[in-house]
Motif scaffolding. Structure first.
Motif, PDB file in Angstrom:
ATOM      1  N   TYR A 264       0.880  -1.170   0.097  1.00  0.00           N
ATOM      2  CA  TYR A 264       0.052  -0.075  -0.127  1.00  0.00           C
ATOM      3  C   TYR A 264       0.716   1.283   0.013  1.00  0.00           C
ATOM      4  CZ  TYR A 264      -4.189  -2.715   0.904  1.00  0.00           C
ATOM      5  OH  TYR A 264      -5.136  -3.693   0.731  1.00  0.00           O
ATOM      6  N   ILE A 265       2.127   1.308  -0.089  1.00  0.00           N
ATOM      7  CA  ILE A 265       2.811   2.482   0.096  1.00  0.00           C
ATOM      8  C   ILE A 265       2.841   3.156  -1.266  1.00  0.00           C
ATOM      9  CG2 ILE A 265       4.986   1.360  -1.247  1.00  0.00           C
ATOM     10  CD1 ILE A 265       6.366   2.819   1.426  1.00  0.00           C
ATOM     11  N   ASP A 266       2.799   4.617  -0.736  1.00  0.00           N
ATOM     12  CA  ASP A 266       2.309   5.586  -1.931  1.00  0.00           C
ATOM     13  C   ASP A 266       3.534   6.481  -2.264  1.00  0.00           C
ATOM     14  OD1 ASP A 266       1.293   7.840  -3.225  1.00  0.00           O
ATOM     15  OD2 ASP A 266      -0.626   7.701  -2.440  1.00  0.00           O
ATOM     16  N   GLU A 267       3.826   6.318  -3.657  1.00  0.00           N
ATOM     17  CA  GLU A 267       5.019   7.057  -3.829  1.00  0.00           C
ATOM     18  C   GLU A 267       4.980   8.598  -3.532  1.00  0.00           C
ATOM     19  OE1 GLU A 267       7.965   6.184  -4.712  1.00  0.00           O
ATOM     20  OE2 GLU A 267       7.606   4.077  -4.531  1.00  0.00           O
ATOM     21  N   LYS A 268       3.811   9.221  -4.007  1.00  0.00           N
ATOM     22  CA  LYS A 268       3.655  10.520  -3.727  1.00  0.00           C
ATOM     23  C   LYS A 268       3.632  10.728  -2.336  1.00  0.00           C
ATOM     24  CE  LYS A 268       0.854  11.192  -7.926  1.00  0.00           C
ATOM     25  NZ  LYS A 268      -0.624  11.531  -8.481  1.00  0.00           N
TER      26      LYS A 268
END
Length: 285
Positions: A209-213
């Motif tokens: 679920y990690i979000d780059e932004k």
């Protein structure tokens, strides 16, 4: 308001998983909330830093440096539940075993502690204690946060070293305050940069679920904190930390196929020691 409430829940979930600090009820969060809570790791580190730096004056008042510095390490281990230290020990137990990748992953998952883990953690703790002792300055202390002292602090800031090498500012207090944030940012960066080595495990949710932004936001917040605390030298430290995590992550990915929760913990501990050694160099230089 709903968005803020959700982010507050995720932050508390991260705090409850990575520390022993009270967080309230977080049972209404789901797997996605738990996975996305990983992005708040730098803020968890900052919370740990605030707690430790506030308790340090009491230990400094009660004990001499040779005693209160080891007590600082014990306090850090207690607050975090030793979760990152455990990962460090498991990682080096496996990596130093000189076995095939599959066997290394099994060793890292084994709850039993081997000789490589014990030797590695002894070196880690001795190095960290030595660095903290070197940063201690008995004549310097933090003052109350009045308007006069805040304005005084602003005048102490230097573009090249921030508040370090400034008269009246204890570098030990500064380091305890913000270095835990950098160590935990390194975990978030490594999780977003490299694949996960296992098919199962709680850390798979972080990787999923990690979000780059959002990850970039956490990176910028950590970078700004480094610039405030240590000026250009803080920026230099962040560059070195990123290069180190890149190098370490690539090495582990080639060997094991990715990172694991234990490697995340080892990354945090090694980055903290690296930063402390760099700060000692800054003070002595």
């Amino acid at each position: 308001m709903k968005f803020l409430a959700l982010q507050w829940l995720r932050f508390r979930m991260a705090l409850s998983f990575f520390t022993r600090l009270p967080t309230g009820d977080v049972s209404n969060g789901n797997d996605e909330d738990f996975g996305r809570s990983f992005i708040y790791l730098p803020f968890v580190g900052l919370t740990i830093g605030i707690v430790i730096s506030l308790l340090t004056p009491l230990l400094q008042f009660l004990f001499p440096p040779a005693v209160f510095v080891p007590l600082l390490l014990a306090m850090q281990i207690y607050i975090t539940g030793g979760i990152h230290m455990d990962g460090f020990m498991d990682t080096f137990d496996g990596v130093f075993s000189a076995r095939k990748p599959e066997r290394v992953l099994e060793i890292m998952r084994d709850s039993r502690v081997g000789a490589h883990a014990v030797l590695s953690v002894i070196v880690l703790l001795l190095t960290k204690a030595g660095a903290l002792y070197s940063l201690y300055q008995p004549a310097a202390s933090l003052q109350g946060a009045t308007l006069e002292t805040v304005l005084h602090w602003i005048t102490l800031w230097r573009w090249e070293s921030g508040f370090y090498n400034s008269n009246g500012v204890n570098p030990l207090y500064l380091s305890l305050f913000w270095i835990p944030m950098v160590g935990r940012w390194a975990i978030a960066y490594g999780a977003g940069r490299f694949p996960y080595a296992r098919q199962q495990g709680m850390a798979t949710l972080f990787n999923k679920y990690i979000d780059e932004k959002v990850l970039r936001v956490a990176e910028w917040v950590t970078l700004i904190m480094a610039l405030i605390m240590a000026g250009v030298y803080g920026l230099f430290m962040m560059v070195l930390v990123r290069l180190f995590v890149d190098r370490w992550g690539k090495k582990m990915t080639r060997f094991l196929g990715g990172l694991t929760g234990d490697i995340y913990g080892a990354t945090c501990e090694m980055v903290e020691v690296l930063c402390l050694l760099l700060l000692v160099f800054l003070q002595k230089g």
